[in-house]
Design an enzyme around this catalytic site. Structure first.
Site, PDB file in Angstrom:
ATOM      1  N   CYS A 329     -42.076  80.442  18.651  1.00 31.12           N
ATOM      2  CA  CYS A 329     -41.333  80.054  17.454  1.00 31.12           C
ATOM      3  C   CYS A 329     -41.255  81.216  16.471  1.00 31.12           C
ATOM      4  O   CYS A 329     -42.256  81.885  16.203  1.00 31.12           O
ATOM      5  CB  CYS A 329     -42.009  78.851  16.794  1.00 31.12           C
ATOM      6  SG  CYS A 329     -41.035  78.123  15.466  1.00 31.12           S
ATOM      7  N   GLY A 364     -49.572  76.487  17.773  1.00 32.75           N
ATOM      8  CA  GLY A 364     -50.619  77.447  17.439  1.00 32.75           C
ATOM      9  C   GLY A 364     -51.879  77.313  18.262  1.00 32.75           C
ATOM     10  O   GLY A 364     -52.868  77.992  17.996  1.00 32.75           O
ATOM     11  N   TYR A 409     -40.791  79.865  30.059  1.00 28.36           N
ATOM     12  CA  TYR A 409     -41.192  79.062  28.902  1.00 28.36           C
ATOM     13  C   TYR A 409     -40.353  79.509  27.718  1.00 28.36           C
ATOM     14  O   TYR A 409     -40.222  80.704  27.462  1.00 28.36           O
ATOM     15  CB  TYR A 409     -42.682  79.269  28.603  1.00 28.36           C
ATOM     16  CG  TYR A 409     -43.176  78.548  27.371  1.00 28.36           C
ATOM     17  CD1 TYR A 409     -43.024  77.171  27.231  1.00 28.36           C
ATOM     18  CD2 TYR A 409     -43.798  79.243  26.335  1.00 28.36           C
ATOM     19  CE1 TYR A 409     -43.483  76.514  26.100  1.00 28.36           C
ATOM     20  CE2 TYR A 409     -44.269  78.595  25.207  1.00 28.36           C
ATOM     21  CZ  TYR A 409     -44.105  77.224  25.097  1.00 28.36           C
ATOM     22  OH  TYR A 409     -44.562  76.562  23.976  1.00 28.36           O
ATOM     23  N   GLY A 413     -35.851  76.257  19.841  1.00 25.20           N
ATOM     24  CA  GLY A 413     -34.956  76.921  18.904  1.00 25.20           C
ATOM     25  C   GLY A 413     -34.390  78.216  19.450  1.00 25.20           C
ATOM     26  O   GLY A 413     -33.686  78.937  18.746  1.00 25.20           O
ATOM     27  N   ARG A 427     -32.081  69.703  16.350  1.00 24.42           N
ATOM     28  CA  ARG A 427     -33.466  69.821  15.879  1.00 24.42           C
ATOM     29  C   ARG A 427     -33.569  70.842  14.757  1.00 24.42           C
ATOM     30  O   ARG A 427     -34.409  70.725  13.867  1.00 24.42           O
ATOM     31  CB  ARG A 427     -34.367  70.232  17.048  1.00 24.42           C
ATOM     32  CG  ARG A 427     -35.854  70.263  16.697  1.00 24.42           C
ATOM     33  CD  ARG A 427     -36.700  70.689  17.883  1.00 24.42           C
ATOM     34  NE  ARG A 427     -38.104  70.364  17.663  1.00 24.42           N
ATOM     35  CZ  ARG A 427     -38.968  71.150  17.025  1.00 24.42           C
ATOM     36  NH1 ARG A 427     -38.554  72.308  16.539  1.00 24.42           N
ATOM     37  NH2 ARG A 427     -40.231  70.781  16.870  1.00 24.42           N
ATOM     38  N   GLY A 500     -64.547  88.179  20.019  1.00 26.42           N
ATOM     39  CA  GLY A 500     -63.838  88.248  21.286  1.00 26.42           C
ATOM     40  C   GLY A 500     -64.539  89.184  22.247  1.00 26.42           C
ATOM     41  O   GLY A 500     -65.597  89.744  21.949  1.00 26.42           O
TER      42      GLY A 500
END
Length: 512
Positions: A329, A364, A409, A413, A427, A500
């Site tokens: 997005c 997210g 994927y 939008g 949408r 990490g």
């Protein structure tokens, strides 16, 4: 020595960490990576953690996981798998209303199957193979008229046709089926438990249910017995059918789509909009609640309490939270609107809980840790797109690039999605625009294998996260957060690096 030998006892414990209220009180927008949850006390095992949580006011899931209504994430295969694992799938609407309703239509994992595929003596072996390819099964009852409520004359099973070839396709079913006098049946009015016991004793694959006139009224499948055993968390409605949701838009022609979906047995509709605080969505909520008062409606997307208020006042049964935080997005980049997801979930959930409206954290989510954080901030469930994309059950074909197995994927939008169907344009309020402004991108994701292996990993991860926090259930987790018992801490960029993998020349990261 004197500096740290202040007291011989351990009664004093200094204040540590921040409550959620304090963490989100300042003006900074926080994402899931910007904070950590401080550990609590463990007095239970991870598998004791109860993940039961509300999807809407009236629907409860045993697993707080939802697959996103995206055309590269959720169609019938994904929805079936998610429901079997205790979650729910939301079928996308970037397609014709008829296609979407057919994806929703319930024929899988039922107690009494009241609308099975039925054939007549005039049907052929070829018809059975066609039905098998379309529906995935071949245990088909045969009646005089080829319809339910007609006299049962036999049944065609895989054992009847296993060794037949294309040259036998024109053979009538009367020549190959198992005749009525060889069948084990149960009388109408039999309980599901009694019918299951008869099916187990008979060692048959299907158990027809007939009335006093020997007319077919229902059927039970042995495979369903096995699924009941193998998937104890499965999300089911009052008819023992798997729960299924579907997305719709907010325009006039979506009312026709809504009618088809309700006829197909949809349990919850998600009003799919990037910005849900609109007169269009409010009007659609009023329309649905007036025409289908029992149908559960999820409104959204919203990221502020002010947005949520209008939809709650209109009568939504749950809220979908997130704007511009998904991996594909670019709404925040292009439209300058949105909110970091951690802050959005906390702010909306804290407001909506006062009215008994559950919140879905949408977008997210990159790791199982993000799922735990979303739930700890007040979300009842978590909606995932990229995390479930490229699984076996996701729509689309695998392809190889540089030796890596991938699936496509894309954001709804993205120009790719908007060019496929106008539902994606609606949408983002852009169906009438001469120039389309993309709010998403297209990409590819590496093969993750089957949902049936990936979701159990997510479930176990959530349970272990709750165990470390000291919460034996999701309701306890939320109450700890709102009472201030749950403590959080902001992370600097250095802390995120430290948390990490670091300091290695190379490594392999296997999650499960």
């Amino acid at each position: 020595m004197a500096d740290y030998l202040i007291s011989g006892g351990t009664g004093y414990v200094p204040e540590d960490g921040l409550t959620a209220q304090h963490l989100f009180a300042n003006s900074d927008g926080l994402t899931y990576n910007d904070f950590l949850i401080l550990p609590g006390f463990i007095d239970f095992t991870a598998d004791e953690v109860d993940l039961t949580s509300a999807l809407t006011r009236k629907i409860t899931l045993k697993t707080p996981l939802i697959s996103s209504p995206m055309d590269t994430v959720t169609e019938s295969d994904m929805a079936i798998a998610m429901a079997l694992m205790g979650g729910i799938g939301i079928i996308h609407h970037n397609c014709t209303p008829e296609f979407q309703a057919n994806e929703v239509r319930k024929k899988f994992e039922q107690g009494f199957i009241t609308d099975p595929v039925v054939m007549s003596l005039n049907h052929t072996v070829g018809d059975v193979f066609e039905a098998k390819n379309r529906h995935g099964f071949s245990g088909i009852p045969v009646t005089e008229t080829g319809k339910m409520g007609s006299k049962l004359v036999g049944i065609v099973t895989s054992r009847d046709i296993d060794f037949l070839t294309e040259k036998d396709y024109s053979t009538y079913l009367s020549e190959v089926m198992t005749k009525r006098d060889e069948l084990v049946v149960a009388p109408a009015g039999v309980t599901l438990k009694e019918a299951n016991e008869i099916l187990q004793r008979s060692k048959k694959g299907k158990l027809p249910i007939v009335n006093d006139s020997d007319e077919l009224v229902a059927i039970i499948a042995r495979t369903d017995l096995k699924k009941n055993r193998d998937y104890p968390l499965a999300s089911k409605d009052c008819r023992k059918q798997l729960l299924c949701g579907a997305a719709i838009g907010t325009r006039e022609d979506d009312k026709y789509r809504l009618d088809l979906l309700t006829q197909a047995g949809v349990d919850v509709v998600v009003l799919d909009s990037s910005q849900g605080n609109s007169v269009y969505q409010i009007n659609m909520i009023h329309y649905i609640k007036q025409k289908y008062p029992e149908l559960q409606v999820v409104g959204g997307n919203v990221v502020t309490a002010a947005q949520a208020k209008n939809l709650i006042d209109a009568g939504v049964d749950a809220l979908r939270v997130g704007m511009g935080c998904g991996s594909i997005c670019i709404t925040q980049e292009v439209m300058a609107c949105g909110r970091p997801q951690g802050t959005a979930v906390y702010k909306v959930a804290e407001y909506a809980r006062r009215f008994g409206v559950p919140v879905i954290a949408d977008g997210g989510i990159q790791t199982v840790g993000h799922v735990v954080k979303a739930l700890a901030l007040g979300a009842s469930t978590v909606m995932m797109g990229s995390l479930l994309a490229a699984t076996t059950e996701a729509p689309g074909e695998y392809f190889f690039s540089d030796g890596v197995r991938l699936k496509k994927y894309r954001g709804m939008g993205s120009l790719d999605a908007m060019e496929k169907n106008t539902s994606s344009q609606k949408r983002y309020f852009s169906e009438g625009d001469k120039v389309k402004v993309a709010q998403g991108v297209s990409g590819s994701i590496q093969d993750k294998g089957s949902i049936h292996k990936f979701v159990p990993y997510l479930i176990a991860g959530i349970q272990h996260g709750c165990q470390d926090i000291g919460a034996k259930s999701l309701s306890i987790l939320r109450s700890m957060m709102y009472s201030g018992e749950l403590k959080l801490e902001k992370r600097t960029m250095s802390a995120q690096v430290e948390g990490g993998v670091h300091g290695l020349h190379s490594y392999e990261k296997r999650l499960y």
